[in-house]
Design a protein around this motif. Structure first.
Motif, PDB file in Angstrom:
ATOM      1  N   SER A 110      32.277  60.029  25.151  1.00 49.12           N
ATOM      2  CA  SER A 110      31.271  60.438  26.117  1.00 49.12           C
ATOM      3  C   SER A 110      30.895  61.907  25.920  1.00 49.12           C
ATOM      4  O   SER A 110      31.710  62.724  25.480  1.00 49.12           O
ATOM      5  CB  SER A 110      31.791  60.234  27.537  1.00 49.12           C
ATOM      6  OG  SER A 110      30.870  60.711  28.488  1.00 49.12           O
ATOM      7  N   HIS A 170      39.027  59.654  29.818  1.00 47.06           N
ATOM      8  CA  HIS A 170      38.479  58.343  30.166  1.00 47.06           C
ATOM      9  C   HIS A 170      37.696  57.753  29.004  1.00 47.06           C
ATOM     10  O   HIS A 170      37.921  56.612  28.597  1.00 47.06           O
ATOM     11  CB  HIS A 170      37.540  58.467  31.374  1.00 47.06           C
ATOM     12  CG  HIS A 170      38.219  58.780  32.662  1.00 47.06           C
ATOM     13  ND1 HIS A 170      37.876  59.873  33.420  1.00 47.06           N
ATOM     14  CD2 HIS A 170      39.220  58.163  33.314  1.00 47.06           C
ATOM     15  CE1 HIS A 170      38.643  59.903  34.503  1.00 47.06           C
ATOM     16  NE2 HIS A 170      39.458  58.877  34.464  1.00 47.06           N
ATOM     17  N   ASP A 207      34.149  62.639  33.206  1.00 41.44           N
ATOM     18  CA  ASP A 207      33.841  61.948  34.462  1.00 41.44           C
ATOM     19  C   ASP A 207      34.653  62.604  35.565  1.00 41.44           C
ATOM     20  O   ASP A 207      35.846  62.353  35.711  1.00 41.44           O
ATOM     21  CB  ASP A 207      34.186  60.463  34.361  1.00 41.44           C
ATOM     22  CG  ASP A 207      33.801  59.687  35.617  1.00 41.44           C
ATOM     23  OD1 ASP A 207      33.452  60.333  36.623  1.00 41.44           O
ATOM     24  OD2 ASP A 207      33.849  58.448  35.594  1.00 41.44           O
ATOM     25  N   TYR A 234      37.572  50.824  33.696  1.00 37.19           N
ATOM     26  CA  TYR A 234      36.119  50.932  33.562  1.00 37.19           C
ATOM     27  C   TYR A 234      35.491  51.311  34.905  1.00 37.19           C
ATOM     28  O   TYR A 234      36.058  51.035  35.964  1.00 37.19           O
ATOM     29  CB  TYR A 234      35.500  49.603  33.134  1.00 37.19           C
ATOM     30  CG  TYR A 234      35.977  49.043  31.824  1.00 37.19           C
ATOM     31  CD1 TYR A 234      35.492  49.536  30.614  1.00 37.19           C
ATOM     32  CD2 TYR A 234      36.892  47.988  31.789  1.00 37.19           C
ATOM     33  CE1 TYR A 234      35.916  49.007  29.407  1.00 37.19           C
ATOM     34  CE2 TYR A 234      37.319  47.450  30.578  1.00 37.19           C
ATOM     35  CZ  TYR A 234      36.834  47.963  29.394  1.00 37.19           C
ATOM     36  OH  TYR A 234      37.252  47.438  28.200  1.00 37.19           O
ATOM     37  N   VAL A 235      34.281  51.875  34.832  1.00 36.91           N
ATOM     38  CA  VAL A 235      33.464  52.004  36.031  1.00 36.91           C
ATOM     39  C   VAL A 235      32.980  50.603  36.398  1.00 36.91           C
ATOM     40  O   VAL A 235      32.412  49.892  35.571  1.00 36.91           O
ATOM     41  CB  VAL A 235      32.257  52.937  35.792  1.00 36.91           C
ATOM     42  CG1 VAL A 235      31.343  52.929  37.012  1.00 36.91           C
ATOM     43  CG2 VAL A 235      32.728  54.342  35.493  1.00 36.91           C
ATOM     44  N   GLY A 236      33.226  50.196  37.628  1.00 34.58           N
ATOM     45  CA  GLY A 236      32.866  48.850  38.041  1.00 34.58           C
ATOM     46  C   GLY A 236      33.773  47.771  37.479  1.00 34.58           C
ATOM     47  O   GLY A 236      33.424  46.590  37.492  1.00 34.58           O
ATOM     48  N   GLU A 246      42.918  60.665  38.730  1.00 32.61           N
ATOM     49  CA  GLU A 246      41.595  60.187  38.350  1.00 32.61           C
ATOM     50  C   GLU A 246      40.847  61.159  37.452  1.00 32.61           C
ATOM     51  O   GLU A 246      39.927  60.784  36.741  1.00 32.61           O
ATOM     52  CB  GLU A 246      40.748  59.844  39.572  1.00 32.61           C
ATOM     53  CG  GLU A 246      40.686  60.900  40.641  1.00 32.61           C
ATOM     54  CD  GLU A 246      41.694  60.682  41.748  1.00 32.61           C
ATOM     55  OE1 GLU A 246      41.307  60.720  42.933  1.00 32.61           O
ATOM     56  OE2 GLU A 246      42.882  60.464  41.432  1.00 32.61           O
ATOM     57  N   GLY A 276      33.844  62.345  38.826  1.00 29.30           N
ATOM     58  CA  GLY A 276      33.470  61.740  40.100  1.00 29.30           C
ATOM     59  C   GLY A 276      34.649  61.079  40.779  1.00 29.30           C
ATOM     60  O   GLY A 276      35.409  60.357  40.140  1.00 29.30           O
ATOM     61  N   GLY A 332      34.608  58.624  42.889  1.00 29.98           N
ATOM     62  CA  GLY A 332      34.454  57.175  42.872  1.00 29.98           C
ATOM     63  C   GLY A 332      34.634  56.591  41.491  1.00 29.98           C
ATOM     64  O   GLY A 332      35.471  55.711  41.270  1.00 29.98           O
ATOM     65  N   THR A 333      33.876  57.082  40.519  1.00 30.63           N
ATOM     66  CA  THR A 333      33.924  56.507  39.173  1.00 30.63           C
ATOM     67  C   THR A 333      35.229  56.841  38.463  1.00 30.63           C
ATOM     68  O   THR A 333      35.782  56.012  37.736  1.00 30.63           O
ATOM     69  CB  THR A 333      32.730  57.006  38.346  1.00 30.63           C
ATOM     70  OG1 THR A 333      32.684  58.444  38.398  1.00 30.63           O
ATOM     71  CG2 THR A 333      31.422  56.450  38.886  1.00 30.63           C
ATOM     72  N   GLU A 380      37.780  54.476  39.790  1.00 31.47           N
ATOM     73  CA  GLU A 380      37.568  53.125  39.258  1.00 31.47           C
ATOM     74  C   GLU A 380      38.143  53.014  37.857  1.00 31.47           C
ATOM     75  O   GLU A 380      38.784  52.011  37.507  1.00 31.47           O
ATOM     76  CB  GLU A 380      36.071  52.795  39.230  1.00 31.47           C
ATOM     77  CG  GLU A 380      35.478  52.500  40.598  1.00 31.47           C
ATOM     78  CD  GLU A 380      33.990  52.210  40.519  1.00 31.47           C
ATOM     79  OE1 GLU A 380      33.536  51.699  39.470  1.00 31.47           O
ATOM     80  OE2 GLU A 380      33.275  52.503  41.484  1.00 31.47           O
ATOM     81  N   ARG A 381      37.912  54.026  37.039  1.00 33.36           N
ATOM     82  CA  ARG A 381      38.473  54.010  35.683  1.00 33.36           C
ATOM     83  C   ARG A 381      40.002  54.014  35.742  1.00 33.36           C
ATOM     84  O   ARG A 381      40.667  53.340  34.954  1.00 33.36           O
ATOM     85  CB  ARG A 381      37.986  55.235  34.904  1.00 33.36           C
ATOM     86  CG  ARG A 381      36.485  55.290  34.657  1.00 33.36           C
ATOM     87  CD  ARG A 381      36.172  56.544  33.833  1.00 33.36           C
ATOM     88  NE  ARG A 381      34.767  56.863  33.779  1.00 33.36           N
ATOM     89  CZ  ARG A 381      33.892  56.336  32.933  1.00 33.36           C
ATOM     90  NH1 ARG A 381      34.305  55.415  32.069  1.00 33.36           N
ATOM     91  NH2 ARG A 381      32.631  56.713  32.933  1.00 33.36           N
TER      92      ARG A 381
END
Length: 470
Positions: free
Chosen positions: A137, A133, A141, A155-157, A377, A143, A145-146, A149-150
């Motif tokens: 970093s 991702h 990641d 992106y997250v969000g 994910e 998660g 949820g996050t 999203e990616r």
């Protein structure tokens, strides 16, 4: 003398020399370090495909059990295949050999149609072992949820789903076809609303999200209900209403009107019997019958959605997204992953067989003009053991979670000479990258690029991957 003076004299300049030494030294010391490349407008494969099938192995997939399997037992307790197709360089897992859907006399019809176990055509697939991702970093990641999203937006969000970017990117193709009186279907998300987000300039390019595997609800034509005079009155009322609105508010109304018109145009296509894949008709289109598609892909929800995807392509749809399986095995992975993986194998084999049999309206086969990509994910980890204490796997911040070993297949991969190739590698004992690491957004941008979609301004820090065509 200043740096600018250095440049004028034809030398490198102190700043550029230090930058070059720094990057080169870092690359030698840390071969797994991801270094951003200069963004290029497109790859040599720009526009090589007309269609994309993007499959999510849902819940977080343990990639090392299938697509990066030449690793230690703690990462792949099922073992690597010793029956992979000749010329396969990537680590094909033993789980890819599973194919009970080809065994016995009852399944002879699938063998006759050309289906094979995945391990017999691994030399037609290219794998990227190290997709991350966020390569810069400090941790993976893991998660739900996050990570999702990616996967859906980059992106997250993220505000714009990938399929929305596809529709936006091919807008000129759609416009030119419309000028010739041809309606091209947009990209479709078959069951994932997150792929269909988008606001502002992207709002009118959001893809339809279809639950189920058919268009039975489009049995009637609403436009035919109104007489011509009534349709004209309705149109005039819409125009007057829009003219009275403040300019700042017109965008939403225009989006609604475009959507309504598109729904009317698309409705004519949705009523086509070819899209009733659940009826398994014997009528042939593009060189294959709906009944044969269902035989290849299966009568379960995933198989029917995959069959529908291939029929949507007949009407100009550029991309379809669908979920497969459920791989969040925190327990009983030792027992349940092989069965779930076998269903994925059938999907991949069935798609390959169908695409190679189907004749494309523009010439050649659909295989020539379609890219199939699998992802998830995040990857999965056990923290040093074959399984966790419940015979499953988890997800956290380590390399096993971080690496999404994503396979690509289709005619474009074979033409580029990348069938069976691995774009990158890892140390089998600890999964440290010993080759390229690609950002996930670069993967998304590469898919846009191969589709011939305009991706200017999309993920500006992430270039499409040139290594497919190097």
């Amino acid at each position: 003398m200043s740096d600018s003076d250095d440049k004028k004299s034809g030398t490198f300049g102190r700043r550029r020399l230090l930058q070059g030494l720094g990057a080169g030294t870092a690359a030698l010391a840390f071969p797994h370090l991801w270094l951003p490349r200069e963004a290029r407008a497109q790859t040599p494969g720009f526009g090589e495909v007309r269609h994309l099938i993007y499959i999510r192995l849902s819940g977080g997939f343990r990639f090392t059990t299938a697509f990066n399997s030449d690793v230690a037992d703690e990462f792949n307790p099922f073992g690597a295949s010793d029956k992979r197709a000749a010329g396969t360089e990537w680590g094909a897992g033993k789980l890819l050999e599973r194919a009970t859907w080809l065994e016995g006399e009852a399944n002879k019809v699938r063998r006759d149609l050309g289906m094979k176990p995945v391990n017999e055509f691994t030399n037609e697939m290219c794998v990227l072992p190290c997709v991350d991702h966020e390569p810069f970093s400090a941790r993976a990641d893991g998660g739900h949820g996050t990570g999702l999203e990616r996967f859906l937006t980059g992106y997250v969000g993220g505000a714009t789903g990938f399929l929305t970017l596809v529709n936006y990117g091919v807008r000129e193709r759609v416009r030119k076809a419309a000028e010739e009186g041809i309606t091209l279907l947009p990209a479709f998300s078959l069951g994932e609303a997150g792929m269909a987000t988008g606001a502002g300039e992207y709002a009118s390019y959001r893809p339809p999200v279809l639950e189920g595997s058919g268009f039975e609800r489009f049995s009637a034509d609403p436009d035919s209900i109104l007489p011509p005079w009534a349709a004209k009155v309705a149109g005039n009322m819409d125009a007057r209403f829009q003219a009275r609105l403040h300019t700042a508010l017109r965008g939403g109304v225009e989006t609604y009107q475009q959507t309504r018109k598109a729904t009317s145009d698309y409705g004519k296509i949705f009523r086509n019997p070819l899209l009733r894949v659940n009826r398994q008709s014997q009528e042939e289109a593009d060189g294959i019958k709906n009944s044969e598609l269902v035989t290849l892909l299966g009568e379960d929800g995933t198989g029917m959605r995959a069959a529908l995807a291939l029929r949507l392509f007949h009407f100009g749809c550029p991309a379809v997204f669908l979920n497969q399986g459920g791989y969040d095995f925190h327990s009983r992975e030792d027992m349940e992953l092989p069965t779930e993986m076998e269903a994925a194998n059938r999907l991949v084999s069935g798609l390959r067989t169908a695409l190679q049999r189907m004749q494309h309206p523009e010439g050649g086969t659909y295989w020539d003009k379609t890219l199939v990509v699998l992802g998830s994910e995040f990857g999965r980890t056990t923290g040093g053991s074959r399984y966790n204490s419940a015979n499953g796997s988890d997800h956290g911040s380590d390399l096993a979670t971080r690496w999404m070993s994503m396979p690509f297949m289709g005619g474009v991969i074979s033409r580029a000479g990348k069938g069976g190739k691995s774009l990158g590698s890892v140390n089998r004992s600890n999964l440290k990258a010993t080759g390229p690491v690609y950002s996930y957004r670069s993967v998304l941008k590469t898919m846009l690029d191969m589709l011939g979609a305009d991706h200017q301004g999309v993920f500006p820090a992430d270039a499409p991957i040139q290594d497919f065509f190097a």
